[in-house]
Write a protein that holds these residues in place. Structure first.
Motif, PDB file in Angstrom:
ATOM      1  N   GLY A   1       7.888   4.410 -13.695  1.00  0.00           N
ATOM      2  CA  GLY A   1       9.332   4.233 -13.688  1.00  0.00           C
ATOM      3  C   GLY A   1       9.990   5.150 -12.684  1.00  0.00           C
ATOM      4  O   GLY A   1       9.341   5.957 -12.017  1.00  0.00           O
ATOM      5  N   TYR A   2      11.335   5.033 -12.588  1.00  0.00           N
ATOM      6  CA  TYR A   2      12.097   5.826 -11.615  1.00  0.00           C
ATOM      7  C   TYR A   2      12.134   7.277 -12.058  1.00  0.00           C
ATOM      8  O   TYR A   2      12.335   7.564 -13.247  1.00  0.00           O
ATOM      9  N   PRO A   3      11.993   8.230 -11.148  1.00  0.00           N
ATOM     10  CA  PRO A   3      11.682   8.057  -9.732  1.00  0.00           C
ATOM     11  C   PRO A   3      10.182   7.870  -9.497  1.00  0.00           C
ATOM     12  O   PRO A   3       9.391   8.020 -10.427  1.00  0.00           O
ATOM     13  N   GLN A   4       9.813   7.566  -8.264  1.00  0.00           N
ATOM     14  CA  GLN A   4       8.410   7.409  -7.946  1.00  0.00           C
ATOM     15  C   GLN A   4       7.662   8.710  -8.216  1.00  0.00           C
ATOM     16  O   GLN A   4       8.219   9.796  -8.138  1.00  0.00           O
ATOM     17  N   GLU A   5       6.382   8.573  -8.508  1.00  0.00           N
ATOM     18  CA  GLU A   5       5.582   9.753  -8.875  1.00  0.00           C
ATOM     19  C   GLU A   5       5.654  10.867  -7.842  1.00  0.00           C
ATOM     20  O   GLU A   5       5.695  12.048  -8.189  1.00  0.00           O
ATOM     21  N   LEU A   6       5.644  10.487  -6.577  1.00  0.00           N
ATOM     22  CA  LEU A   6       5.652  11.499  -5.525  1.00  0.00           C
ATOM     23  C   LEU A   6       6.882  12.384  -5.605  1.00  0.00           C
ATOM     24  O   LEU A   6       6.835  13.563  -5.255  1.00  0.00           O
ATOM     25  N   PHE A   7       7.997  11.842  -6.090  1.00  0.00           N
ATOM     26  CA  PHE A   7       9.256  12.579  -6.152  1.00  0.00           C
ATOM     27  C   PHE A   7       9.586  13.066  -7.559  1.00  0.00           C
ATOM     28  O   PHE A   7      10.666  13.603  -7.780  1.00  0.00           O
ATOM     29  N   ASN A   8       8.680  12.867  -8.487  1.00  0.00           N
ATOM     30  CA  ASN A   8       8.912  13.248  -9.887  1.00  0.00           C
ATOM     31  C   ASN A   8       8.217  14.576 -10.156  1.00  0.00           C
ATOM     32  O   ASN A   8       6.989  14.646 -10.287  1.00  0.00           O
ATOM     33  N   THR A   9       8.992  15.653 -10.263  1.00  0.00           N
ATOM     34  CA  THR A   9       8.400  16.979 -10.430  1.00  0.00           C
ATOM     35  C   THR A   9       7.868  17.203 -11.847  1.00  0.00           C
ATOM     36  O   THR A   9       7.216  18.223 -12.093  1.00  0.00           O
ATOM     37  N   LEU A  10       8.131  16.279 -12.772  1.00  0.00           N
ATOM     38  CA  LEU A  10       7.535  16.380 -14.102  1.00  0.00           C
ATOM     39  C   LEU A  10       6.059  16.011 -14.072  1.00  0.00           C
ATOM     40  O   LEU A  10       5.312  16.329 -14.989  1.00  0.00           O
ATOM     41  N   ILE A  11       5.660  15.304 -13.008  1.00  0.00           N
ATOM     42  CA  ILE A  11       4.251  14.942 -12.815  1.00  0.00           C
ATOM     43  C   ILE A  11       3.661  15.922 -11.805  1.00  0.00           C
ATOM     44  O   ILE A  11       4.153  16.012 -10.676  1.00  0.00           O
ATOM     45  N   PRO A  12       2.634  16.662 -12.166  1.00  0.00           N
ATOM     46  CA  PRO A  12       2.048  17.637 -11.229  1.00  0.00           C
ATOM     47  C   PRO A  12       1.628  16.972  -9.922  1.00  0.00           C
ATOM     48  O   PRO A  12       1.174  15.819  -9.907  1.00  0.00           O
ATOM     49  N   PHE A  13       1.768  17.717  -8.838  1.00  0.00           N
ATOM     50  CA  PHE A  13       1.413  17.178  -7.522  1.00  0.00           C
ATOM     51  C   PHE A  13      -0.046  16.739  -7.470  1.00  0.00           C
ATOM     52  O   PHE A  13      -0.368  15.702  -6.895  1.00  0.00           O
ATOM     53  N   THR A  14      -0.933  17.533  -8.080  1.00  0.00           N
ATOM     54  CA  THR A  14      -2.357  17.184  -8.062  1.00  0.00           C
ATOM     55  C   THR A  14      -2.630  15.889  -8.814  1.00  0.00           C
ATOM     56  O   THR A  14      -3.546  15.141  -8.449  1.00  0.00           O
ATOM     57  N   THR A  15      -1.851  15.621  -9.859  1.00  0.00           N
ATOM     58  CA  THR A  15      -2.010  14.355 -10.599  1.00  0.00           C
ATOM     59  C   THR A  15      -1.653  13.177  -9.704  1.00  0.00           C
ATOM     60  O   THR A  15      -2.387  12.175  -9.643  1.00  0.00           O
ATOM     61  N   TRP A  16      -0.515  13.300  -9.011  1.00  0.00           N
ATOM     62  CA  TRP A  16      -0.155  12.231  -8.065  1.00  0.00           C
ATOM     63  C   TRP A  16      -1.226  12.049  -7.014  1.00  0.00           C
ATOM     64  O   TRP A  16      -1.614  10.917  -6.698  1.00  0.00           O
TER      65      TRP A  16
ATOM     66  N   LEU B   1       0.826  -1.208   0.000  1.00  0.00           N
ATOM     67  CA  LEU B   1       0.000   0.000   0.000  1.00  0.00           C
ATOM     68  C   LEU B   1       0.862   1.260   0.000  1.00  0.00           C
ATOM     69  O   LEU B   1       0.541   2.244  -0.676  1.00  0.00           O
ATOM     70  N   TYR B   2       1.962   1.232   0.745  1.00  0.00           N
ATOM     71  CA  TYR B   2       2.861   2.389   0.743  1.00  0.00           C
ATOM     72  C   TYR B   2       3.387   2.653  -0.655  1.00  0.00           C
ATOM     73  O   TYR B   2       3.375   3.795  -1.143  1.00  0.00           O
ATOM     74  N   HIS B   3       3.863   1.600  -1.326  1.00  0.00           N
ATOM     75  CA  HIS B   3       4.413   1.776  -2.672  1.00  0.00           C
ATOM     76  C   HIS B   3       3.351   2.264  -3.647  1.00  0.00           C
ATOM     77  O   HIS B   3       3.645   3.061  -4.551  1.00  0.00           O
ATOM     78  N   LYS B   4       2.114   1.804  -3.457  1.00  0.00           N
ATOM     79  CA  LYS B   4       1.033   2.256  -4.328  1.00  0.00           C
ATOM     80  C   LYS B   4       0.677   3.710  -4.053  1.00  0.00           C
ATOM     81  O   LYS B   4       0.304   4.452  -4.965  1.00  0.00           O
ATOM     82  N   MET B   5       0.773   4.121  -2.792  1.00  0.00           N
ATOM     83  CA  MET B   5       0.512   5.530  -2.480  1.00  0.00           C
ATOM     84  C   MET B   5       1.608   6.434  -3.042  1.00  0.00           C
ATOM     85  O   MET B   5       1.335   7.519  -3.552  1.00  0.00           O
ATOM     86  N   ALA B   6       2.848   5.985  -2.950  1.00  0.00           N
ATOM     87  CA  ALA B   6       3.967   6.800  -3.432  1.00  0.00           C
ATOM     88  C   ALA B   6       4.080   6.779  -4.947  1.00  0.00           C
ATOM     89  O   ALA B   6       4.506   7.772  -5.556  1.00  0.00           O
ATOM     90  N   ASP B   7       3.694   5.676  -5.552  1.00  0.00           N
ATOM     91  CA  ASP B   7       3.868   5.513  -6.997  1.00  0.00           C
ATOM     92  C   ASP B   7       2.664   4.764  -7.569  1.00  0.00           C
ATOM     93  O   ASP B   7       2.771   3.604  -7.974  1.00  0.00           O
TER      94      ASP B   7
END
Length: 269
Positions: A222-237, A211-217
């Motif tokens: 792919g690398y990095p996880q969505e939560l840490f990927n600034t190319l993906i908007p925060f609201t999208t994550w 569940l943690y991995h699913k919440m973070a990504d």
């Protein structure tokens, strides 16, 4: 349920936990690891990893596994010992002779432990962030960093709270401390070192680590996880992670209700 009673039990559990020597040692180890990762690895983060990505956020990926592992194991043993040790030593009996409901004890202990874990995770990750800023550089956007850091603290604390609820149930079911701790040791080994979720199929989604991995990504781009990927908007994550956040909250509530139901019917004599 009397909220004042729950608060007092939570407060007692919080202070009993925060002052334990083992917990203090674990905290020092986590802060030391944050310093080591901040000093030793951040020099390699500035790269052309992807045009437009803030490589500052990649710093979290380097020590994520260590902090997740330490916090999860600590949560597991805090949860099981909170119930099993008190039942073994009959400390719970002292509370139950007072005008308290048994569910107040469960809720108080859970809230106290979850509160401690939230503080522990917050201090560890804020200290890590300061080390990254000291030895690496400042983030490109403080607002984006704040949103993602607070979300990181929240989902890691939520995963640990789920583990606390699960292991408290083990401690409630098994009054013998050695037996309860043995079950938790087997769980930690199977989940973290044998990766048991790969054999569980679709049921793996109910496991705290998954569940943690699913919440973070949530989408796994792919690398990095969505939560840490600034190319993906925060609201999208956030929109993609919300179903897993709600599922984790549901599991916590369900486990606490089961724990209250079982504990109310136990005879500790």
């Amino acid at each position: 349920m009397r909220f004042n009673s729950v608060f007092l039990i939570a407060k007692n559990e919080f202070y009993r936990t925060i002052g334990h020597p083992v917990v203090i040692i674990v905290g020092i180890i986590v802060l030391f690891l944050a310093f080591v990762y901040g000093y030793g690895n951040t020099a390699t983060f500035e790269s052309d990893y992807s045009e437009g990505m803030d490589s500052f956020l990649l710093c979290y990926c380097q020590n994520e596994y260590s902090i997740l592992l330490i916090c999860s194991i600590m949560a597991a043993f805090l949860g099981v010992l909170s119930m099993a040790r008190d039942r073994w030593e009959h400390s719970v009996d002292v509370l139950l002779v007072k005008p308290l409901y048994r569910r107040d004890v469960i809720l108080g202990k859970f809230i106290g432990l979850s509160g401690y874990i939230y503080v522990f995770v917050s201090v560890a990750l804020v200290f890590s962030t300061l080390m990254f800023m000291l030895f690496f550089r400042e983030p490109l956007s403080y607002i984006d960093l704040l949103c993602r850091l607070l979300s990181y603290i929240f989902i890691l604390s939520l995963e640990c709270s789920l583990i606390v609820a699960l292991t408290m149930l083990v401690g409630t079911l098994l009054k013998n401390v050695i037996g309860a701790v043995s079950v938790v040791v087997v769980y930690v080994y199977a989940d973290w070192f044998r990766y048991i979720v790969q054999y569980m199929g679709g049921l793996s989604i109910i496991m705290p680590r998954m569940l943690y991995h699913k919440m973070a990504d949530p989408v796994s781009r792919g690398y990095p996880q969505e939560l840490f990927n600034t190319l993906i908007p925060f609201t999208t994550w956030l929109n993609e992670a919300m179903p897993y956040i709600l599922l984790t909250l549901f599991e916590i509530i369900l486990l606490i209700l089961i724990n209250c139901f079982i504990f109310a019917r136990l005879d500790d004599s």
